[in-house]
Scaffold this motif. Structure first.
Motif, PDB file in Angstrom:
ATOM      1  N   TRP A 125       0.813  -1.216   0.000  1.00  0.00           N
ATOM      2  CA  TRP A 125       0.000   0.000   0.000  1.00  0.00           C
ATOM      3  C   TRP A 125       0.846   1.266   0.000  1.00  0.00           C
ATOM      4  O   TRP A 125       0.455   2.298  -0.562  1.00  0.00           O
ATOM      5  CB  TRP A 125      -0.930   0.005   1.216  1.00  0.00           C
ATOM      6  CG  TRP A 125      -0.230   0.195   2.539  1.00  0.00           C
ATOM      7  CD1 TRP A 125       0.221  -0.769   3.383  1.00  0.00           C
ATOM      8  CD2 TRP A 125       0.106   1.451   3.168  1.00  0.00           C
ATOM      9  NE1 TRP A 125       0.822  -0.218   4.493  1.00  0.00           N
ATOM     10  CE2 TRP A 125       0.762   1.142   4.391  1.00  0.00           C
ATOM     11  CE3 TRP A 125      -0.072   2.792   2.829  1.00  0.00           C
ATOM     12  CZ2 TRP A 125       1.239   2.134   5.253  1.00  0.00           C
ATOM     13  CZ3 TRP A 125       0.395   3.775   3.682  1.00  0.00           C
ATOM     14  CH2 TRP A 125       1.036   3.442   4.892  1.00  0.00           C
ATOM     15  N   ALA A 129       1.335   5.411  -1.893  1.00  0.00           N
ATOM     16  CA  ALA A 129       1.248   6.535  -0.963  1.00  0.00           C
ATOM     17  C   ALA A 129       2.515   7.395  -1.030  1.00  0.00           C
ATOM     18  O   ALA A 129       2.441   8.632  -1.020  1.00  0.00           O
ATOM     19  CB  ALA A 129       1.032   6.025   0.463  1.00  0.00           C
ATOM     20  N   TYR A 201      -3.456  -5.205  -2.914  1.00  0.00           N
ATOM     21  CA  TYR A 201      -3.441  -3.766  -2.637  1.00  0.00           C
ATOM     22  C   TYR A 201      -4.789  -3.314  -2.068  1.00  0.00           C
ATOM     23  O   TYR A 201      -4.845  -2.605  -1.067  1.00  0.00           O
ATOM     24  CB  TYR A 201      -3.116  -3.031  -3.934  1.00  0.00           C
ATOM     25  CG  TYR A 201      -3.301  -1.533  -3.890  1.00  0.00           C
ATOM     26  CD1 TYR A 201      -2.395  -0.710  -3.239  1.00  0.00           C
ATOM     27  CD2 TYR A 201      -4.388  -0.948  -4.533  1.00  0.00           C
ATOM     28  CE1 TYR A 201      -2.565   0.663  -3.212  1.00  0.00           C
ATOM     29  CE2 TYR A 201      -4.564   0.435  -4.514  1.00  0.00           C
ATOM     30  CZ  TYR A 201      -3.652   1.230  -3.855  1.00  0.00           C
ATOM     31  OH  TYR A 201      -3.829   2.587  -3.830  1.00  0.00           O
ATOM     32  N   GLN A 205      -5.702  -1.874   1.641  1.00  0.00           N
ATOM     33  CA  GLN A 205      -6.404  -0.601   1.806  1.00  0.00           C
ATOM     34  C   GLN A 205      -7.613  -0.765   2.728  1.00  0.00           C
ATOM     35  O   GLN A 205      -7.920   0.115   3.546  1.00  0.00           O
ATOM     36  CB  GLN A 205      -6.868  -0.069   0.447  1.00  0.00           C
ATOM     37  CG  GLN A 205      -5.742   0.280  -0.510  1.00  0.00           C
ATOM     38  CD  GLN A 205      -5.091   1.613  -0.167  1.00  0.00           C
ATOM     39  OE1 GLN A 205      -4.823   1.902   0.983  1.00  0.00           O
ATOM     40  NE2 GLN A 205      -4.827   2.416  -1.167  1.00  0.00           N
ATOM     41  N   GLN A 273      -6.526   7.771   1.231  1.00  0.00           N
ATOM     42  CA  GLN A 273      -6.771   6.443   0.698  1.00  0.00           C
ATOM     43  C   GLN A 273      -8.277   6.266   0.522  1.00  0.00           C
ATOM     44  O   GLN A 273      -9.055   6.616   1.407  1.00  0.00           O
ATOM     45  CB  GLN A 273      -6.241   5.361   1.653  1.00  0.00           C
ATOM     46  CG  GLN A 273      -4.750   5.466   1.964  1.00  0.00           C
ATOM     47  CD  GLN A 273      -3.876   4.944   0.828  1.00  0.00           C
ATOM     48  OE1 GLN A 273      -4.289   4.902  -0.315  1.00  0.00           O
ATOM     49  NE2 GLN A 273      -2.654   4.558   1.146  1.00  0.00           N
TER      50      GLN A 273
END
Length: 288
Positions: A125, A129, A201, A205, A273
């Motif tokens: 993740w 970011a 992923y 999240q 997110q």
């Protein structure tokens, strides 16, 4: 009748392969119609192949073997075809991951078709970011500071790993002043094989979202849940609306990036997110 131009190892989707293979054979011999194919497979329904190509029907193993024979696939090609079907029709992430690992053993697949490095972008993740963060705060070599800026914080080694991957993928680059910045504003997954990483992923999240409930005050987050009944048509409308919302968020992000590019302005941007979930809680009417 064997294939000449349609190479199965150039495909990551078995349905696309079958469509192109049958088109090639039909161009060689006009008798190679859908009716001819289903008859060779021993199937009575003339609409069976159309249902398969549209995704309304799965491909059982007994017909997979008959397809391989009909297309005169070699033993190696048949194994790859079987693995492609297994990957596409896997019901769980574990099954799909197992099939994916098996697909990677085929050295005949073109390197750019698999694109392991790019698929790896979705494996953690914090890779995305960190890339987004560099749109706000260029990286100047302080991995400890970079790691602390994320929520939850990552380790210094993870920050270094992220920068190295992003630079290798040419998603960021180092400028003459020593700053690292993204080369593009947004990233899309391209290879169908990257979906296995993308699933991981999304799952990560979702886990971050659970932590966000306790970590951030409600003024800084928007998390809600809803249970409703929807027809197929209404569900499609919801999907279209969510797609439009995602596009809108991307447009707002691009607008903000241009707005705050002037460092003299107060920059209020943060990295957010977003996970959108709409899934059935009951079976279809008539399902056992």
């Amino acid at each position: 009748m064997s294939l000449k131009t349609t190479n199965i190892f150039n495909y990551t989707d078995f349905l696309s392969f079958l469509k192109d293979a049958f088109q090639e054979l039909k161009e060689k011999d006009s008798k190679f119609s859908q009716r001819y194919i289903v008859n060779r497979l021993g199937i009575n329904s003339t609409g069976w192949l159309a249902d398969l190509f549209s995704g309304r029907r799965l491909l059982p193993r007994k017909h997979l073997i008959k397809f391989s024979s009909l297309l005169e696939l070699s033993a190696r090609e048949e194994l790859y075809f079987e693995t492609l079907v297994e990957y596409s029709q896997s019901k769980s992430l574990q099954e799909k991951n197992r099939a994916y690992e098996k697909l990677l053993t085929f050295h005949e697949i073109p390197r750019d078709l698999v694109d392991n490095d790019r698929a790896e972008y979705f494996d953690k993740w914090y890779y995305s970011a960190v890339r987004e963060l560099l749109l706000i705060a260029p990286f100047r070599g302080d991995y400890t500071l970079l790691a602390r800026k994320l929520v939850p914080p990552i380790t210094q080694s993870q920050a270094k790993q992220a920068i190295e991957l992003l630079e290798r993928l040419k998603m960021i680059k180092k400028y003459a002043n020593g700053e690292y910045r993204p080369t593009v504003e947004h990233v899309k997954k391209n290879s169908i094989f990257s979906s296995i990483h993308y699933y991981k992923y999304v799952r990560s999240q979702m886990e971050l979202g659970l932590g966000a409930l306790d970590h951030f005050p409600k003024e800084e987050r928007d998390i809600s849940a809803l249970t409703v009944s929807l027809s197929e048509e209404s569900f499609q409308t919801v999907q279209d609306d969510l797609k439009a919302l995602r596009q809108k968020m991307i447009q707002l992000s691009e607008k903000d990036n241009k707005k705050f590019w002037d460092v003299l302005k107060k920059d209020s941007r943060r990295i957010y997110q977003c996970v959108f979930e709409v899934f059935p809680a009951t079976k279809n009417e008539g399902d056992k």
